[in-house]
Design a protein around this motif. Structure first.
Motif, PDB file in Angstrom:
ATOM      1  N   ARG A  14       0.856  -1.372   0.120  1.00 38.01           N
ATOM      2  CA  ARG A  14       0.212  -0.060  -0.016  1.00 38.01           C
ATOM      3  C   ARG A  14       0.811   1.330  -0.121  1.00 38.01           C
ATOM      4  O   ARG A  14       0.604   2.192  -0.612  1.00 38.01           O
ATOM      5  CB  ARG A  14      -0.893  -0.013   1.338  1.00 38.01           C
ATOM      6  CG  ARG A  14      -1.945   1.296   1.213  1.00 38.01           C
ATOM      7  CD  ARG A  14      -2.738   1.282   2.652  1.00 38.01           C
ATOM      8  NE  ARG A  14      -1.802   1.230   3.631  1.00 38.01           N
ATOM      9  CZ  ARG A  14      -1.993   0.912   4.785  1.00 38.01           C
ATOM     10  NH1 ARG A  14      -3.030   0.178   4.999  1.00 38.01           N
ATOM     11  NH2 ARG A  14      -1.319   1.090   5.888  1.00 38.01           N
ATOM     12  N   ALA A  63      -5.656   9.407  -0.673  1.00 37.88           N
ATOM     13  CA  ALA A  63      -6.275   8.672   0.398  1.00 37.88           C
ATOM     14  C   ALA A  63      -7.737   8.209   0.004  1.00 37.88           C
ATOM     15  O   ALA A  63      -8.088   7.075   0.412  1.00 37.88           O
ATOM     16  CB  ALA A  63      -6.347   9.498   1.991  1.00 37.88           C
ATOM     17  N   LYS A  64      -8.381   9.144  -0.765  1.00 35.02           N
ATOM     18  CA  LYS A  64      -9.823   8.890  -1.164  1.00 35.02           C
ATOM     19  C   LYS A  64      -9.771   7.862  -2.155  1.00 35.02           C
ATOM     20  O   LYS A  64     -10.654   7.010  -2.040  1.00 35.02           O
ATOM     21  CB  LYS A  64     -10.271  10.225  -1.546  1.00 35.02           C
ATOM     22  CG  LYS A  64     -11.603  10.087  -1.853  1.00 35.02           C
ATOM     23  CD  LYS A  64     -12.371  11.563  -2.321  1.00 35.02           C
ATOM     24  CE  LYS A  64     -14.001  11.622  -2.313  1.00 35.02           C
ATOM     25  NZ  LYS A  64     -14.236  12.952  -2.720  1.00 35.02           N
ATOM     26  N   VAL A  65      -8.794   7.808  -3.128  1.00 36.42           N
ATOM     27  CA  VAL A  65      -8.649   6.875  -4.019  1.00 36.42           C
ATOM     28  C   VAL A  65      -8.517   5.288  -3.510  1.00 36.42           C
ATOM     29  O   VAL A  65      -8.979   4.552  -3.900  1.00 36.42           O
ATOM     30  CB  VAL A  65      -7.851   7.310  -5.317  1.00 36.42           C
ATOM     31  CG1 VAL A  65      -7.467   6.101  -6.003  1.00 36.42           C
ATOM     32  CG2 VAL A  65      -8.016   8.422  -5.782  1.00 36.42           C
ATOM     33  N   PHE A  66      -7.902   5.324  -2.619  1.00 33.61           N
ATOM     34  CA  PHE A  66      -7.222   4.064  -2.012  1.00 33.61           C
ATOM     35  C   PHE A  66      -7.911   3.554  -0.680  1.00 33.61           C
ATOM     36  O   PHE A  66      -8.078   2.702  -0.187  1.00 33.61           O
ATOM     37  CB  PHE A  66      -5.734   4.049  -1.478  1.00 33.61           C
ATOM     38  CG  PHE A  66      -4.952   4.010  -2.638  1.00 33.61           C
ATOM     39  CD1 PHE A  66      -4.090   2.806  -2.986  1.00 33.61           C
ATOM     40  CD2 PHE A  66      -4.325   5.266  -3.406  1.00 33.61           C
ATOM     41  CE1 PHE A  66      -3.544   2.772  -4.139  1.00 33.61           C
ATOM     42  CE2 PHE A  66      -3.553   5.116  -4.553  1.00 33.61           C
ATOM     43  CZ  PHE A  66      -3.215   3.809  -4.935  1.00 33.61           C
ATOM     44  N   ASN A  67      -9.180   4.525  -0.356  1.00 33.63           N
ATOM     45  CA  ASN A  67      -9.973   4.429   0.668  1.00 33.63           C
ATOM     46  C   ASN A  67      -9.305   3.981   2.134  1.00 33.63           C
ATOM     47  O   ASN A  67      -9.717   2.996   2.607  1.00 33.63           O
ATOM     48  CB  ASN A  67     -11.089   3.210   0.370  1.00 33.63           C
ATOM     49  CG  ASN A  67     -12.338   3.068   1.249  1.00 33.63           C
ATOM     50  OD1 ASN A  67     -12.593   4.148   1.566  1.00 33.63           O
ATOM     51  ND2 ASN A  67     -12.766   1.810   1.368  1.00 33.63           N
ATOM     52  N   VAL A  68      -8.499   4.710   2.166  1.00 36.99           N
ATOM     53  CA  VAL A  68      -7.670   4.901   3.647  1.00 36.99           C
ATOM     54  C   VAL A  68      -7.727   6.237   4.062  1.00 36.99           C
ATOM     55  O   VAL A  68      -8.247   7.159   3.645  1.00 36.99           O
ATOM     56  CB  VAL A  68      -6.038   4.538   3.456  1.00 36.99           C
ATOM     57  CG1 VAL A  68      -6.040   3.075   2.943  1.00 36.99           C
ATOM     58  CG2 VAL A  68      -5.512   5.637   2.592  1.00 36.99           C
ATOM     59  N   SER A  69      -7.446   6.466   5.576  1.00 32.96           N
ATOM     60  CA  SER A  69      -7.425   7.612   6.153  1.00 32.96           C
ATOM     61  C   SER A  69      -6.418   8.601   5.698  1.00 32.96           C
ATOM     62  O   SER A  69      -5.356   8.180   5.160  1.00 32.96           O
ATOM     63  CB  SER A  69      -7.287   7.426   7.549  1.00 32.96           C
ATOM     64  OG  SER A  69      -6.281   7.301   8.086  1.00 32.96           O
ATOM     65  N   LYS A  70      -6.520   9.950   5.793  1.00 31.85           N
ATOM     66  CA  LYS A  70      -5.273  10.715   5.466  1.00 31.85           C
ATOM     67  C   LYS A  70      -4.267  10.537   6.150  1.00 31.85           C
ATOM     68  O   LYS A  70      -3.057  10.620   5.712  1.00 31.85           O
ATOM     69  CB  LYS A  70      -5.957  12.119   5.444  1.00 31.85           C
ATOM     70  CG  LYS A  70      -6.812  12.690   4.627  1.00 31.85           C
ATOM     71  CD  LYS A  70      -7.371  14.066   4.786  1.00 31.85           C
ATOM     72  CE  LYS A  70      -7.824  14.261   6.113  1.00 31.85           C
ATOM     73  NZ  LYS A  70      -9.278  14.358   6.161  1.00 31.85           N
TER      74      LYS A  70
END
Length: 75
Positions: free
Chosen positions: A8, A27-34
């Motif tokens: 990741r 972060a939005k594209v990979f669906n994780v927090s900033k």
């Protein structure tokens, strides 16, 4: 470190470099927090992927990270 974290972190870094994206966008594209995205590309990446130590790539990466910090008023 777990394999999926290493993978990741590498993917996040390449995405930021290739798309000139901010940490927030990535972060939005990979669906994780900033927070996770930021830690992956700043703290973890240097440990796990020496290939990205190329100065030009790292300059671009940290430029994007610092732009995010400036927007948040952290710099």
């Amino acid at each position: 470190m777990r394999d999926y974290i290493e993978e990741r972190a590498t993917q996040l870094a390449y995405y930021i470099i290739e798309h000139k994206a901010t940490v927030r966008q990535t972060a939005k594209v990979f669906n994780v927090s900033k927070s996770t995205a930021h830690k992956d590309v700043t703290a973890r990446l240097m440990e796990i992927n020496p290939e990205l130590e190329d100065a030009k790539k790292m300059d671009e990466l940290f430029k994007r990270v610092n732009e995010t910090k400036e927007r948040l008023g952290l710099i």
